[in-house]
Design an enzyme around this catalytic site. Structure first.
Site: not given
Length: 386
Positions: A56, A100, A178, A180-181, A183, A327
Site C-alpha cells: 500500500d 489513504e 487508494d 489497494i482498496d 486490503t 475510496d
C-alpha cells in the site's frame, strides 16, 4: 492542457501499482514481511483489525512520484530505459496528490521508516533494505517494479484520439489515491463468489487500485481510473491453480459536456443491489421487500461502485459513514462519465433531494452521510418516490 495526457499517465501508474501488488502477493516470503496493523487514528472503525501493507505505502508513494515528480535539468538527461522516470508531465499536481496511507511503516523488528520513492533508486533501495532486514532479493524485486517503464496498449483501452482541453490549470486539480482498496481481501486472498459469475463476494477480485482527479474549486470528480490487479488469471489449470494474474483497467472522463469512458453500455441481467456484508437490516429489508431488488453482498467500496458503472448491478447503498474520499473519487468520476453519480445517502433520505459527494473541503476525508450510487438517474428518482 490535455486531459488525455493525464489519463494516459494515470493508467500507466495504475498498472505499475497492480504489478507491485502482484509481486508482493505472490511471493509468500516477501508477503509475510509486509503487513502491519494500522494505528488507532488511521484505522477504519468498521473493522476490528485494520491492516496496511508495505505494498500500500509503496504504491501510493510511487504514484505520487510518477505523476508529481518535479523535472529538474538533471532528470531531463538520458536515463536507462528501465528507470521509468521520464514520463511525468505534471509537477504542479505534486502538492495536491493525497492518499489513504500514512507513509510511515514499521517492520516486525520495530524499525520505522518513512516509505518514499525518490528520483534516485539508491535512496529507495536503502529505505526498503532497512524495512526488509537487508533482504536484497526482495528489495530488488520491488525496486524493479517501482522504476519499471510500463507500456500499455492504449488503443485497446479506447482512449479518445482528439485532445480534450481542461478548463483548469494543473494546480487547480486534486488527486485521491487508494493504493489497494480492499486490503483485508488482499491479505486473506480467499476467493468467494456470488451466484452471479461476474460479481465476487470476497477475495482478490475485489481489490482495486483507485486514482481519482477532481476540481479543487468545485470539488467535482472529472477523471477516474480503476485497476483490478487480480481480475483475470491466464493459464489456469482445471483445478483452478496456477496461472498468471492480469489486470482489467477502467477509466472515465467528464469535462463539461464531454463524457468518455471505456465501459460498454450494459443493462443489468437482473435487478441487483450490491451491499456491504455489514449493512443494517432495516436497509436490507427495504431494498429487498419494497424496492424488489435481489441483494448481493460484496467487499471493497471501489469494487462495488465499479459494478454499478459496468451495469452488473443497479444499486449500491451504504448507510454508514465508513468510506473515505480516496475510496470514492475514482469510481464517482467514472459514474459521472456515464451520466450517473454518487450521492450522500442521509441527505437524500432526509431532504428528499440529492446531494452529490464533493471533494471541495480538504479537511473532511470521510463520507459521513453514507452513499448511494446509480448509473441511471431515473432509477434514483424511483428510489426517492419510495
Amino acid at each position: 492542457m490535455s486531459a488525455i495526457n493525464l489519463l494516459r499517465e494515470l493508467l500507466k501508474a495504475s498498472e505499475k501499482a497492480a504489478r507491485i501488488a502482484r509481486v508482493c502477493r505472490q511471493n509468500q516470503r516477501l508477503f509475510s514481511l509486509l503487513i502491519q496493523e494500522k494505528e488507532k487514528d488511521e484505522s477504519n472503525s468498521r473493522f476490528d483489525h485494520d491492516f496496511k501493507t508495505l505494498a500500500d505505502c509503496l504504491i501510493q508513494e510511487m504514484i505520487k512520484h510518477d505523476i508529481g515528480k518535479r523535472v529538474s535539468s538533471a532528470a531531463c538527461q538520458p536515463r536507462p530505459a528501465s528507470t521509468g522516470l521520464e514520463s511525468s508531465q505534471f509537477p504542479e499536481l505534486r502538492d495536491n496528490i493525497r492518499g489513504e496511507e500514512n507513509a510511515k511503516f514499521t517492520n516486525t523488528a520495530g524499525d520505522t521508516v518513512m516509505v518514499t520513492v525518490a528520483d534516485d533508486p539508491a535512496s529507495t533501495v536503502e529505505a526498503l533494505e532497512k524495512l526488509l532486514h537487508g533482504d536484497k532479493d526482495a528489495v530488488a524485486a520491488l525496486v524493479d517494479e517501482v522504476y519499471r517503464d510500463v507500456e500499455l496498449d492504449m488503443e485497446s483501452l479506447e482512449l479518445p484520439t482528439d485532445s480534450i482541453p481542461l478548463d483548469n490549470d494543473w494546480s487547480e486539480l486534486g488527486v485521491w489515491i487508494d493504493p489497494i482498496d480492499g486490503t483485508a481481501e488482499y491479505i486473506k486472498g480467499e476467493e468467494k463468489l456470488t451466484k452471479y459469475p461476474n460479481i465476487a463476494a470476497a477475495g482478490l477480485k475485489c481489490c482495486t487500485v483507485l486514482i481519482g482527479v477532481y476540481e479543487t474549486c468545485h470539488g467535482t470528480p472529472i477523471l477516474g481510473v480503476i485497476n483490478q490487479p487480480f481480475a483475470e488469471r491466464h493459464g489456469d489449470q482445471e483445478d483452478g491453480t496456477g496461472g498468471e494474474y492480469r489486470s482489467k483497467l477502467y477509466w472515465g472522463l467528464s469535462v463539461g459536456d464531454l463524457k468518455f469512458n471505456n465501459i460498454a453500455p450494459h443493462e443489468a441481467d437482473a435487478r441487483i443491489a450490491i451491499l456491504s456484508p455489514s449493512e443494517q437490516s432495516k436497509y436490507i429489508d427495504f431494498i429487498r421487500n419494497q424496492l424488489k431488488y435481489d441483494v448481493i453482498y460484496s467487499s471493497g467500496a471501489g469494487y462495488k461502485i465499479l459494478k454499478i458503472a459496468t451495469g452488473e448491478a443497479e444499486l449500491f447503498l451504504l448507510s454508514k459513514g465508513t468510506t473515505y474520499k480516496w475510496d470514492t473519487c475514482a469510481p464517482q468520476a467514472i459514474l459521472r462519465s456515464m451520466n450517473g453519480d454518487l450521492f450522500n445517502l442521509q441527505d437524500t433520505l432526509i431532504n428528499k433531494s440529492v446531494k452529490k459527494i464533493s471533494y471541495q473541503d480538504r479537511k473532511v476525508t470521510r463520507n459521513l452521510g453514507g452513499l448511494i450510487a446509480y448509473q441511471n438517474i431515473d432509477k434514483l428518482r424511483e428510489f426517492l418516490k419510495l
